[in-house]
Enzyme design. Structure first.
Site, PDB file in Angstrom:
ATOM      1  CE  LYS A 266      35.761 -34.576 -36.687  1.00 32.41           C
ATOM      2  NZ  LYS A 266      34.746 -35.440 -36.039  1.00 32.41           N
ATOM      3  CG  ASP A 271      37.161 -36.298 -31.167  1.00 33.46           C
ATOM      4  OD1 ASP A 271      37.125 -35.616 -30.112  1.00 33.46           O
ATOM      5  OD2 ASP A 271      36.136 -36.738 -31.745  1.00 33.46           O
ATOM      6  CE  LYS A 278      36.057 -39.391 -29.543  1.00 32.63           C
ATOM      7  NZ  LYS A 278      34.649 -39.665 -29.891  1.00 32.63           N
ATOM      8  CG  ASP A 290      37.843 -37.097 -35.497  1.00 35.67           C
ATOM      9  OD1 ASP A 290      37.092 -37.642 -36.328  1.00 35.67           O
ATOM     10  OD2 ASP A 290      37.425 -36.363 -34.567  1.00 35.67           O
ATOM     11  CG  ASP A 349      33.234 -37.007 -28.347  1.00 36.98           C
ATOM     12  OD1 ASP A 349      34.137 -36.681 -29.154  1.00 36.98           O
ATOM     13  OD2 ASP A 349      32.967 -38.189 -28.068  1.00 36.98           O
ATOM     14  CD  GLU A 351      35.208 -33.544 -32.474  1.00 38.29           C
ATOM     15  OE1 GLU A 351      34.354 -33.998 -31.680  1.00 38.29           O
ATOM     16  OE2 GLU A 351      35.700 -34.216 -33.399  1.00 38.29           O
ATOM     17  NE  ARG A 353      27.579 -32.588 -34.326  1.00 41.48           N
ATOM     18  CZ  ARG A 353      26.634 -33.472 -34.029  1.00 41.48           C
ATOM     19  NH1 ARG A 353      25.403 -33.063 -33.744  1.00 41.48           N
ATOM     20  NH2 ARG A 353      26.912 -34.756 -34.017  1.00 41.48           N
TER      21      ARG A 353
END
Ligand code: BES
Ligand code: MN
Ligand code: ZN
Length: 505
Positions: A266, A271, A278, A290, A349, A351, A353
């Site tokens: 990833k 993020d 967030k 992230d 959020d 994101e 996956r």
């Protein structure tokens, strides 16, 4: 060569100076180093080099307990650092790595260190001992610092003192330890680097440089190519960003591969949550990391050729940031992923996956014995396991077990969560094949169930490093901030990989 950002920070400072690690004699250590580690057991008299009795050490509060250190100044020659190894003679690599790191931390101002390989009978080979020492010292002394003095190395040299008989083995261990520690340092550097410096474009440039230099084949895919390939997950997450996305494919090809694996990382460079923004709390401030999954896939792969890995490895770095803007993904949007699956986005959020889905689908298109993905995927994993244990979930018990064992061997522990398929219905969407949001509970498991939709039934395991990617406090060789967790795990997994029975690829 910094084309995408305004600042000129070096994203990978630890690659600039190389610590000299060598094997030598005790007189050499006396002559050339500033601090010499002397292991002291809790239930025996200290070695002669210390020139002191256990009773005298005890008057200073030193009893030889594990991890205890006592610095002993000298009129001449290197200071002696008594390092407690606890009771008994049996030690393992994890303990040696920890104790070597405690030694390095006990003398923070010394830049030339020495450690003696103890005489045999400790239950660990000379090579493994030397490797663990090298990793422990190098990783404890690693730092990411952009302020004044950033160029000054924290360590110049490490001398492993061994008898002539043991020297050859010690050299082998030192070399392996150096390769592994440098890989882990690269992973830490990348994950610590501010998002404004390390864009997806810059990450791909670094992958080309570091990958090519370590004998990997590297292909970079830009936005147009990703559109042509139908990577709707990576493109969807990128929609809100001012920076273009990148997908990087790395290939390590040994002469006669004993098996083939794919690693997917990833690479969310930052993020923010996207439209599902967030809150500005501590966990949000950490979201430059992230992309740790992508960082550790790249970092681990840089070590494979030097370590003569016999497994063929293909790595996929799925890189973009996740930003809110007028062009960002909206809740309710439907994305079509690489394998044709449609996904209704109910939370921007979730994101990770989405970008991983395309990477998994691409990996599953090739002949492969195992697919492993690694991601800072869910806050739920951090809640479940804390910062010292990563979660692992998979559709293939043998792969999960191999990962777990590799983690145990390198002291990057994993614990398995169930792939409980009855929870799959939490991902049902009325208008698409699935949504990207499970219910409020079991978030790490529903995230894994989402990923499973993209592996085409191939043997697969998913490692969630949301907790372990970052540490609030240093501990032995583990530093504060980005840890590079996963680098050493993936190296070990690739080195040991055995094709599961029944899989021919
Ligand atoms: N990158 C985060 C996961 C994360 C959270 C990592 C905290 C490290 C520390 C991920 O993209 C995320 O935001 N996950 C959401 C998923 C939810 C919206 C389904 C989460 O875990 O809250
Ligand atoms: Mn997120
Ligand atoms: Zn994320």
């Amino acid at each position: 060569m910094n084309t995408t950002t305004k600042d000129d920070f070096d994203p990978i400072p630890s690659t600039r100076h190389r610590v000299q690690v060598s094997v030598g004699s005790l007189p050499q250590a006396e002559e050339e180093t500033g601090a010499l580690a002397v292991p002291v057991a809790a239930d025996a008299e200290p070695p002669a080099e210390l020139g002191i009795t256990s009773a005298a050490l005890a008057t200073a509060g030193f009893t030889g307990q594990r991890g205890q250190t006592l610095v002993q100044p000298r009129a001449e020659g290197p200071v002696r650092v008594a390092v407690g190894i606890g009771p008994g003679r049996e030690i393992d690599a994890a303990l040696v790595r920890d104790l070597a790191a405690e030694f390095a931390r006990a003398v923070p101002w010394h830049r030339r260190l020495a450690i003696e390989v103890p005489s045999s009978g400790l239950g660990i080979s000379v090579a493994d001992f030397a490797q663990a020492v090298t990793e422990g010292v190098l990783l404890a002394r690693w730092r990411y610092f952009l302020g004044r003095d950033a160029d000054r190395p924290t360590l110049e040299s490490l001398l492993i003192v061994a008898t002539d008989e043991d020297a050859e083995q010690a050299r082998t261990g030192v070399e392996r330890g150096r390769i592994v520690a440098e890989a882990c340092s690269l992973g830490r550097d990348l994950a610590n680097c501010p998002a404004a410096t390390l864009s997806a474009v810059r990450m791909a440039e670094i992958a080309v440089e570091a990958g090519t230099a370590s004998g990997l084949e590297v292909e970079v895919y830009d936005k147009d190519q990703l559109i042509a390939m139908g990577c709707g997950g990576l493109l969807g997450v990128n929609r809100g960003s001012a920076q273009p996305p990148r997908m990087v494919r790395l290939r390590y090809q040994p002469e006669k591969p004993a098996g083939r694996i794919a690693l997917i990382g990833k690479g969310i460079m930052y993020d923010s949550g996207g439209i599902s923004l967030k809150p500005s709390d501590e966990s949000h401030a950490q979201m430059k990391n992230d992309m740790t999954g992508a960082a550790v896939v790249l970092a681990s792969m840089t070590a494979l050729r030097a370590l003569d890995c016999t497994t063929a490895v293909t790595g996929y770095l799925m890189c973009t940031d996740n930003m809110p803007s007028g062009s960002a993904m909206m809740l309710g949007d439907v994305l079509r992923m690489r394998n044709g699956t449609t996904v209704e986005v109910l939370n921007t959020d979730a994101e990770g996956r989405l970008v991983m889905a395309d990477g998994l689908a691409l990996a599953a298109e090739e002949p492969i014995d195992a697919i492993v993905d690694i991601a800072t995927l869910t806050g739920a994993c951090l809640r479940t396991f804390g910062v010292e244990i990563a979660g692992v979930v998979g559709n293939d018990p043998a792969i999960v077990e191999q990962l777990r064992r590799a983690g145990e061997a390198v002291d990057e522990p994993l614990w398995e969560l169930p792939l409980h398929r009855s929870y799959r219905r939490q991902l049902d969407s009325p208008i698409a094949d699935l949504t990207n949001m499970g219910g409020v509970n079991a978030g790490s498991i529903t995230a894994a169930l989402f990923l499973e939709e993209f592996v085409d039934g191939k043997p697969w395991a998913h490692v969630d490093i949301a907790g372990t990617a970052q540490l609030p406090e240093p501990r032995a060789w583990r530093n504060k901030g980005a840890t590079g967790f996963g680098t050493r795990l993936l190296i070990e997994f690739a080195l040991r990989f055995a094709r599961p029975p029944g899989v021919s690829s």
